[in-house]
Design an enzyme around this catalytic site. Sequence first.
Site, PDB file in Angstrom:
ATOM      1  N   LEU A  81      58.445  -5.940  11.972  1.00 26.81           N
ATOM      2  CA  LEU A  81      57.173  -6.566  11.643  1.00 26.81           C
ATOM      3  C   LEU A  81      57.129  -7.075  10.217  1.00 26.81           C
ATOM      4  CD1 LEU A  81      54.756  -4.019  13.365  1.00 26.81           C
ATOM      5  CD2 LEU A  81      55.499  -6.243  14.229  1.00 26.81           C
ATOM      6  N   GLY A  82      57.961  -6.521   9.341  1.00 27.96           N
ATOM      7  CA  GLY A  82      57.956  -6.980   7.970  1.00 27.96           C
ATOM      8  C   GLY A  82      58.584  -5.964   7.046  1.00 27.96           C
ATOM      9  N   ALA A  83      58.523  -6.246   5.743  1.00 28.01           N
ATOM     10  CA  ALA A  83      59.105  -5.372   4.735  1.00 28.01           C
ATOM     11  C   ALA A  83      58.279  -5.477   3.473  1.00 28.01           C
ATOM     12  CB  ALA A  83      60.562  -5.747   4.461  1.00 28.01           C
ATOM     13  N   GLY A  84      58.331  -4.419   2.659  1.00 22.83           N
ATOM     14  CA  GLY A  84      57.599  -4.390   1.409  1.00 22.83           C
ATOM     15  C   GLY A  84      58.362  -3.599   0.370  1.00 22.83           C
ATOM     16  N   GLY A  85      57.694  -3.269  -0.715  1.00 18.91           N
ATOM     17  CA  GLY A  85      58.347  -2.571  -1.801  1.00 18.91           C
ATOM     18  C   GLY A  85      58.825  -1.185  -1.444  1.00 18.91           C
ATOM     19  N   MET A  86      58.204  -0.553  -0.435  1.00 15.74           N
ATOM     20  CA  MET A  86      58.564   0.818  -0.098  1.00 15.74           C
ATOM     21  C   MET A  86      59.422   0.932   1.154  1.00 15.74           C
ATOM     22  SD  MET A  86      55.272   3.148  -1.005  1.00 15.74           S
ATOM     23  CE  MET A  86      56.233   4.587  -0.520  1.00 15.74           C
ATOM     24  N   GLY A  87      59.643  -0.142   1.878  1.00 15.62           N
ATOM     25  CA  GLY A  87      60.474  -0.035   3.067  1.00 15.62           C
ATOM     26  C   GLY A  87      60.182  -1.130   4.073  1.00 15.62           C
ATOM     27  N   LYS A 138      56.922   2.918   9.996  1.00 21.27           N
ATOM     28  CA  LYS A 138      57.183   2.534   8.612  1.00 21.27           C
ATOM     29  C   LYS A 138      58.284   3.421   8.062  1.00 21.27           C
ATOM     30  CE  LYS A 138      52.486   0.960   8.192  1.00 21.27           C
ATOM     31  NZ  LYS A 138      51.415   0.592   7.277  1.00 21.27           N
ATOM     32  N   ASP A 176      45.924   1.620  -3.664  1.00 16.83           N
ATOM     33  CA  ASP A 176      46.603   0.335  -3.439  1.00 16.83           C
ATOM     34  C   ASP A 176      45.815  -0.501  -2.441  1.00 16.83           C
ATOM     35  OD1 ASP A 176      48.574  -1.543  -3.863  1.00 16.83           O
ATOM     36  OD2 ASP A 176      49.922  -0.745  -2.346  1.00 16.83           O
TER      37      ASP A 176
END
Length: 628
Positions: free
Chosen positions: A35-41, A57, A151
Site C-alpha cells: 500500500l505504500g512506504a514511509g519513514g518508519m517502514g 505495517k 504526528d
Amino acid sequence: MSGQQPNRGNASQVFQPLAGDDPSTIAGYRLAAKLGAGGMGKVYLSYTPGGRPVAIKVIRPEFGEDPEFRRRFTQEVQSAQRVQGLFTAPVIDADTNGAQPWLATAYVPGPSLADAVVAHGALPVEAVLLLIAGMAEALHVIHGAGIVHRDLKPSNVLLAADGPRVIDFGIAYAADATSLTGSGVTIGTPSFMAPEQAAGRRVTPATDIFALGQVAAFASTGSPAFGEGTSHGVLYRIVHEDPDLSGIPERLMELVSRCLAKDPEARPSVAEVIALCQTANAETVLRRPEDWLPSPVAADITVRAAAPAPLQTPPPPAAAPAVAYSPTTPAGPSTPPPGYGPPVNPPATPPPGQPQQAPQTPYPMQAQAQAAQPTQPAHPAQQYQTGPQAQANAQAQFPATYPTQAQTYPGHVPPQGPGAAPQPAKGRGGRIAGIVIAAALVLGLAGGGTAYFLLKDNGKETRSNESPKNNNTPQPGSSSPEANEGDGGTETTPNPTPKADPTPADYTGINLTAGYHLTFGDADVRPQDGEDGEYELAYDTGGYLDAEGEGGRLALLDPGQEGSLDICRSETRFTSEIYVDKLSKGRQVCVTTGTGHLVLLTYQGHSPEDSPSTYMTIDVTVWRNATS
C-alpha cells in the site's frame, strides 16, 4: 509511517505488486499487495481469517535494532490496542518482539487527506467541519487511553465514506527514542508540528490540538498554515511567527486561530473544538450524510474498495468434473484472496489435486503416485472433486503414476467399489498363484534350516530365520555386528546402560549486575566481575544477556511456556544474545553451554530506577553435563 493510502489514481497504483525485497508473509498473514512506504517502514494489504482486509505495517529493521525503540513501541502498541473509537483505525494484532516489529490495523478504503487535497484541491467548509469534528472525537478516545498522537498530519487522516479515520497514533513517540531520527531518517512532517514539539519541550494533548488547527487550515486552503520550505525554516516560523490565515474561510477562522495559539494553555479542549464546529455550522447538530465528501474524492474511495486478489494460473482440468464446488465470489474488500491470513483450524478438505478417500494402507505404486502429486494450487473446479471421476481426472493428468492395475500382496484386501482398481479374476490362475506361494514358503523353510546348520560355530549359533527386534541394536546375550565381523563372533558387546538425567541444581534470587558473568560449572553459581571472556553467561552493559564461551547458545521461550530439561534439550531457536527489554517477569531462557551444561533462567525483575547499579534478578536451574 505514512498513512495506509499514500498513492493516488487507479487500483493498480493503489495496490502495488510485491517487489523482490518485500516479504510474502508476516506472522501467518499472506501479503496481497503493497500500500505504500514511509519513514518508519512499509504498509501491506492482507486479510484476517474471517475475510476482513487489514493493513500490515512493518517497521524498518534499523528501528527494530534499537532497544529503546522496542521498549517504547511495545508500550504504545499496548495502549493503542485499547483505543476503540468510531473515527480511528483500531490496532488488531502486533508483534513487538520479533526480528522485525509489525502491527496490523483495520484497512480503511479511502484516500488520505493529503492525497485528496493534492489531487482535487481544498475541501468545502461543510466537509472541513465534519472532518475536524470527527478528528476531535478520535483525539478524545486517543487521549483517554493515555496517548498523545505527536504526528497528527494530513497523511495520517484517511477519508472513508462514513467519516475520517485517524491512524498511527503513538508511533512517533517510539521513533523519538532512536538515534536514527538524527541521522537522515525523517519521522513526521515539520509543517504540522506544535511550537513546544519543535523546541523539544514537553508534549501534551494540547500539542495534538495545535496540529488539528494546522490540518484544518490545510484542508480548507490546500496549503500549510506556516508555509513550506526547508525543515529548519518551517520550524522557526512555527515557534516565532504567526500563521498565514489569509485564505481561511470566515466560518473557520475562530476554530483555526484558537487551535494555533502558541501557548498550549490557550488552546481549546477537544470538547470545545467540537462546540466550535457546531457554532460554525449555524449551531445545528452536525449530521454526517453519505455524500459528505466532494464527488471526486468519493470516487477515490470506490477505487480503493476493490481489494486485489492474487493472480493464479492453475492447470486446466483434463475433463469436465462430474461433481465440483464452484464458490460464488462477492465483490469488494470483504473477500480475501484464497489462503490469505493466518489459519484458524487445519483444513478439513483434502490437499489440492488429491481425491478424497477414506484412510487406508496404500499400494506400493499408489504411494509413489501420492509422492508425485503436484503442490501448486488446483483450479477451484477441481479442488473438491470426489468419486470415480476424480480418479479418472488424476489418471488422465498423471498416467505414469496411476497404474491401471494395482499391485497386491498376500493377505491384502483390495478396496472395493466403483473407484477401485481392477483385480485379477479368481479361478485357475488364482489357484496357480497359491501353489507358487506355497512352494516359495516350503523352500524358504528348507533354506532357513540349512543355514541353521551351516552357521554353527564352536557351539555358538546364529539362526538366519530368526530376526531380532531391531537389526541395528544388539540384543542382550547376542553378538554385536562388530564382533561377528572380525573374530567369528567369539566376543559379545553388552547393551550400554541408558545414562540417567543429571540432578538439577537450583539457585534462586541471583542479582546479576551489568558487566558481570556466571559460570555454571561452579559449585556455587554467583556473579563474577567481567562480561567478555570464556565464561558461560554474561550480562553485557549494552543491555543484553550474552552466551560467552565457544559453543554457547541461548533460546528465549515463549511467554507462558514452562521450561524443563526436555524442553531445553529440544529447543532450537538459538541466538547468542537476548536483550533484557524483551523479558517480563516469569519469562524463561534456556542456556546451552559449550562445556555441556543445560541451564534454565527465570527472569524475576529488574533494578529500580533509583538504584545506583543496574542488575536483573533471576532464578537459575543447572543440569550439569546434560548434553553429553
